[in-house]
Design a protein around this motif. Structure first.
Motif, PDB file in Angstrom:
ATOM      1  N   CYS A   1      -0.176  14.621   5.841  1.00 15.56           N
ATOM      2  CA  CYS A   1       1.173  15.218   6.053  1.00 15.56           C
ATOM      3  C   CYS A   1       2.152  14.497   5.978  1.00 15.56           C
ATOM      4  O   CYS A   1       2.252  13.328   5.876  1.00 15.56           O
ATOM      5  CB  CYS A   1       1.027  16.308   7.428  1.00 15.56           C
ATOM      6  N   HIS A   2       3.499  15.048   5.647  1.00 11.88           N
ATOM      7  CA  HIS A   2       4.606  14.561   5.599  1.00 11.88           C
ATOM      8  C   HIS A   2       5.260  14.936   6.890  1.00 11.88           C
ATOM      9  O   HIS A   2       4.804  15.186   7.865  1.00 11.88           O
ATOM     10  CB  HIS A   2       5.347  14.477   4.273  1.00 11.88           C
ATOM     11  N   ASN A   3       6.874  14.949   6.721  1.00 13.06           N
ATOM     12  CA  ASN A   3       7.521  15.358   8.078  1.00 13.06           C
ATOM     13  C   ASN A   3       7.516  16.948   8.002  1.00 13.06           C
ATOM     14  O   ASN A   3       8.227  17.708   6.777  1.00 13.06           O
ATOM     15  CB  ASN A   3       8.965  15.248   7.780  1.00 13.06           C
TER      16      ASN A   3
ATOM     17  N   ILE B   1      -1.846  10.209  -2.969  1.00 12.95           N
ATOM     18  CA  ILE B   1      -0.866  11.352  -2.531  1.00 12.95           C
ATOM     19  C   ILE B   1      -0.341  11.572  -1.305  1.00 12.95           C
ATOM     20  O   ILE B   1      -1.013  11.278  -0.140  1.00 12.95           O
ATOM     21  CB  ILE B   1      -1.496  12.481  -2.887  1.00 12.95           C
ATOM     22  N   GLU B   2       0.990  11.591  -1.028  1.00 10.56           N
ATOM     23  CA  GLU B   2       1.377  11.433   0.273  1.00 10.56           C
ATOM     24  C   GLU B   2       1.980  13.014   0.635  1.00 10.56           C
ATOM     25  O   GLU B   2       2.944  13.436  -0.145  1.00 10.56           O
ATOM     26  CB  GLU B   2       2.998  10.822   0.245  1.00 10.56           C
ATOM     27  N   ASN B   3       1.269  13.572   1.316  1.00 10.51           N
ATOM     28  CA  ASN B   3       1.191  15.082   1.747  1.00 10.51           C
ATOM     29  C   ASN B   3       0.187  15.685   1.093  1.00 10.51           C
ATOM     30  O   ASN B   3      -0.155  16.373   0.115  1.00 10.51           O
ATOM     31  CB  ASN B   3       2.642  15.621   1.561  1.00 10.51           C
TER      32      ASN B   3
ATOM     33  N   SER C   1      -0.549   7.899   8.195  1.00 11.72           N
ATOM     34  CA  SER C   1       1.092   7.684   8.331  1.00 11.72           C
ATOM     35  C   SER C   1       1.590   9.240   8.308  1.00 11.72           C
ATOM     36  O   SER C   1       1.250  10.136   7.540  1.00 11.72           O
ATOM     37  CB  SER C   1       1.677   6.839   7.361  1.00 11.72           C
ATOM     38  N   HIS C   2       2.570   9.367   9.249  1.00 11.24           N
ATOM     39  CA  HIS C   2       3.367  10.900   9.082  1.00 11.24           C
ATOM     40  C   HIS C   2       2.642  11.995  10.192  1.00 11.24           C
ATOM     41  O   HIS C   2       3.279  12.806  10.591  1.00 11.24           O
ATOM     42  CB  HIS C   2       3.635  11.381   7.793  1.00 11.24           C
ATOM     43  N   ALA C   3       1.532  11.585  10.540  1.00 10.48           N
ATOM     44  CA  ALA C   3       0.627  12.402  11.424  1.00 10.48           C
ATOM     45  C   ALA C   3       1.038  12.647  12.820  1.00 10.48           C
ATOM     46  O   ALA C   3       1.604  11.324  13.059  1.00 10.48           O
ATOM     47  CB  ALA C   3      -0.688  12.214  11.345  1.00 10.48           C
TER      48      ALA C   3
ATOM     49  N   THR D   1       0.905  -1.354  -0.198  1.00 11.35           N
ATOM     50  CA  THR D   1      -0.057   0.073  -0.059  1.00 11.35           C
ATOM     51  C   THR D   1       0.954   1.259  -0.162  1.00 11.35           C
ATOM     52  O   THR D   1       0.278   2.334   0.062  1.00 11.35           O
ATOM     53  CB  THR D   1      -0.910   0.114   1.263  1.00 11.35           C
ATOM     54  N   HIS D   2       2.200   1.053   0.143  1.00  8.39           N
ATOM     55  CA  HIS D   2       2.970   2.269  -0.119  1.00  8.39           C
ATOM     56  C   HIS D   2       4.004   2.098  -0.664  1.00  8.39           C
ATOM     57  O   HIS D   2       5.142   1.741  -0.155  1.00  8.39           O
ATOM     58  CB  HIS D   2       2.836   3.269   1.268  1.00  8.39           C
ATOM     59  N   VAL D   3       4.525   2.651  -1.934  1.00 14.93           N
ATOM     60  CA  VAL D   3       5.507   2.915  -2.499  1.00 14.93           C
ATOM     61  C   VAL D   3       5.913   4.135  -3.235  1.00 14.93           C
ATOM     62  O   VAL D   3       5.083   4.765  -3.631  1.00 14.93           O
ATOM     63  CB  VAL D   3       5.762   1.717  -3.844  1.00 14.93           C
TER      64      VAL D   3
ATOM     65  N   SER E   1      -0.895   4.114   5.725  1.00 12.13           N
ATOM     66  CA  SER E   1      -0.502   3.333   4.569  1.00 12.13           C
ATOM     67  C   SER E   1       0.800   2.745   4.964  1.00 12.13           C
ATOM     68  O   SER E   1       1.212   1.717   4.314  1.00 12.13           O
ATOM     69  CB  SER E   1      -0.714   4.186   3.511  1.00 12.13           C
ATOM     70  N   HIS E   2       1.718   3.264   5.769  1.00  9.06           N
ATOM     71  CA  HIS E   2       3.144   2.857   6.089  1.00  9.06           C
ATOM     72  C   HIS E   2       3.655   3.377   7.642  1.00  9.06           C
ATOM     73  O   HIS E   2       4.175   4.325   7.620  1.00  9.06           O
ATOM     74  CB  HIS E   2       4.039   3.204   4.944  1.00  9.06           C
ATOM     75  N   SER E   3       3.353   2.519   8.400  1.00  6.68           N
ATOM     76  CA  SER E   3       3.851   2.616   9.908  1.00  6.68           C
ATOM     77  C   SER E   3       3.869   1.483  10.487  1.00  6.68           C
ATOM     78  O   SER E   3       2.983   0.565  10.332  1.00  6.68           O
ATOM     79  CB  SER E   3       2.760   3.455  10.590  1.00  6.68           C
TER      80      SER E   3
HETATM   81 ZN   LIG Z   1       6.337   8.431   4.037  1.00  3.93          ZN
END
Ligand SMILES: [Zn+2]
Ligand SMILES: [Zn+2]
Length: 588
Positions: free
Chosen positions: A398-400, A371-373, A440-442, A271-273, A461-463
């Motif tokens: 969000c991202h970092n 979409i990541e972010n 993820s990232h939150a 689920t996340h690449v 999706s990736h944690s």
């Molecule tokens: Zn990420």
């Protein structure tokens, strides 16, 4: 002995069913000018260990080999003549033995292709040299004249009968061989070459007292083992000393076979690449790119059916120009994913669970878009529906670093103390249009705010697990329970720094996280999001091609096919179905 053919037949069909599936083991044939002269001991040893032996012809026809590898569960690289040193970039020394022009090219290619597919391999005598030469190592062409300490050499080419042991080998602690045989073993010896360099994928695990390499195993915990002696010779005189080795190998092949069967049966989704991050480096989905971890080859090798590719945006300035640029970049990346798929035979864009299942049934690979972010939205709520209509299945809020939607797990000023007012609108709008909320990232505050605000189950999706590795990007046990409570799902990820504090993670750590997450959240609320082509990937689990290794390990932990079906995409697609069902009707 009786010669009653009818009697043999009657005995064979006297029970039904009288055989279960057994691993199919290919033995490389010792072909030469006079045809194949493969000692019967090889097939007898495999048969005695429960495998089905078949002989592989000497051919370098890639199409034939690839098709053959689809049907094999293990390969024994058998003994025989020296390998032509030209294949490792060396000129022949005077004491080089006979070489076999029939075998070299095809067998070296077979080894490389089998390595890509994680197929268990056992190399015997010439076979350990085949392993090394195919995987980037090299050999001493002749021990007596090339080995640096040749004065101290034992006799490695014995005159005694084949089944007689004539010298000892000592095993490294922690090796498979030491587990099978203890500290040392008396072996037979019929070689004048030996390994010089193993290459990065193999490590030395046994030597004789003169320092000569006697066995190698995989550095990545894979089912690959090579021995310099001839373990098969013993079975012909009824000596079962070497059977633990053949039993180990056939068991590995059986575990590979069962994982393969599971992957053929279930839909496997990562689920996340972050493959779009490599678009500028010229990666192509139809090539086995050196720098990438996700492509048609690797998905085929790992028997993976679908991935969700993220259009990833680094968190930059939140000025009007910065926000506009973010939206534009997301559009460009999403178009790039679709172009990439359109130019790849066998790949297909997928937008919902039904698409994914249909694509698998057609033998194709599916690519979803995410979409990541949420930076991609700018401050325009209408962008949520616009991206949804383009086919985006999830948005990572969000991202970092904090953005206009929420606080991040890292580099946060705690600007909003969770979701911002705009963020709340975004979550509700995502619910309305049928886009999954990815947390993820939150930050933890954002996570709990979003679960409360969302009328639909949410995902990560990736944690991975904070109890297993204390990193703010990982989920605490409380978070895992809250996700499960809300019918959501957490997708374990393989960034080494999230798996182990020292970053020295391997597939062992990935398995540890997944099993813990299942313990806490339950089997219905965990899945897999590798982060390959982002920073994900650890030894043993370093690309889509290696996902079968994970399935094997999870089966060894006791997961059955029904549980794997949930983990490998069932849970995530279930959430996707619910979210999309309540969203806009979209024709893609
Ligand atoms: Zn990420
Ligand atoms: Zn990413």
């Amino acid at each position: 002995m009786s010669y009653e053919l009818r009697g043999d037949y009657n005995a064979a069909v006297s029970h039904f069913p009288n055989h279960g599936p057994r691993p199919l083991i290919g033995l490389t044939g010792n072909f030469g000018d006079k045809g194949c002269e493969l000692a019967e001991a090889y097939s007898s040893s495999i048969e005695a260990a429960g495998g089905i032996p078949v002989v592989i012809p000497a051919s370098a026809n890639a199409t034939m080999l690839l098709s053959l590898l689809d049907r094999l569960d293990g390969i024994v690289l058998t003994g025989g003549a020296d390998i032509n040193p030209l294949f490792t970039g060396e000129e022949p020394v005077p004491a080089l033995g006979n070489i076999n022009a029939h075998r070299d090219r095809g067998e070296l290619l077979l080894t490389q292709l089998a390595f890509d597919r994680q197929i268990p391999m056992l190399g015997i005598c010439r076979g350990i040299q085949t392993l090394a030469c195919a995987l980037g190592g090299s050999v001493y062409q002749d021990l007596n004249t090339c080995y640096p300490h040749s004065g101290d050499l034992l006799k490695h080419s014995q005159n005694a009968a084949r089944h007689v042991a004539t010298h000892y080998v000592s095993f490294d602690e922690g090796s498979v061989l030491s587990r099978l045989f203890g500290e040392r073993l008396a072996v037979n010896s019929f070689h004048h070459q030996a390994l010089k360099e193993t290459g990065e994928h193999l490590r030395v695990v046994a030597r004789s007292s003169d320092g000569v390499v006697e066995a190698v195993e995989s550095t990545e915990g894979k089912s690959i083992l090579g021995v310099q002696w001839h373990p098969e010779s013993f079975i012909m005189v009824g000596d079962r000393t070497m059977m633990p080795l053949f039993k180990w190998f056939v068991d590995e092949a059986d575990s590979y076979r069962r994982a393969l069967e599971a992957h053929r049966d279930i839909l496997t989704l990562d689920t996340h690449v972050d493959t779009p991050m490599l678009f500028d480096e010229g990666v192509q989905f139809y090539l086995r790119n050196k720098q990438g971890r996700v492509d048609m080859h690797r998905m085929t090798e790992g028997h993976m059916d679908a991935v969700i590719m993220a259009a990833y945006l680094r968190q930059e300035e939140r000025t009007p120009e910065g926000l506009d640029a973010a939206t534009e970049k997301a559009e460009r990346l999403l178009a790039g994913i679709q172009d990439m798929v359109a130019t790849t035979r066998g790949a297909q864009m997928v937008f919902n669970p039904k698409d994914a299942f249909r694509t698998k049934a057609m033998g194709r690979k599916g690519v979803f878009m995410g979409i990541e972010n949420g930076y991609a939205l700018g401050r325009d709520i209408a962008n949520v529906e616009r991206f949804r209509r383009m086919g985006v299945v999830y948005l990572t809020l969000c991202h970092n670093g904090d953005n206009d939607i929420c606080d991040s797990a890292v580099r946060s000023q705690r600007e909003w103390g969770g979701l911002s007012p705009f963020g709340r609108d975004v979550v509700r709008e995502m619910n309305r249009v049928g886009m999954m909320v990815d947390l993820s990232h939150a930050s933890e505050d954002t996570f709990y705010d979003a679960i409360e605000c969302s009328s639909m189950p949410v995902v990560c999706s990736h944690s991975s697990s904070r109890a297993c590795c204390d990193h703010p990007r990982n989920l605490t046990d409380d978070q895992l329970r809250a996700l499960a409570e809300a019918d959501g799902v957490a997708q374990a990820t393989f960034y080494p720094g999230f798996l182990r504090a020292d970053g020295e993670a391997t597939i062992d750590d990935a398995v540890r996280h997944i099993m813990h997450m299942i313990d806490v959240a339950g089997i219905d609320h965990v899945g897999i999001g590798s982060d390959f082509d982002g920073d994900g990937g650890v030894p043993g689990l370093d690309s889509e091609a290696e996902m079968l290794n994970l399935t094997r390990r999870l089966m060894a932990e006791g997961l059955n096919v029904g549980q794997l079906r949930k983990l490998w995409g069932g849970n995530f697609l279930h959430v996707m179905s619910r979210v999309q069902y309540c969203g806009l009707k979209i024709d893609n």
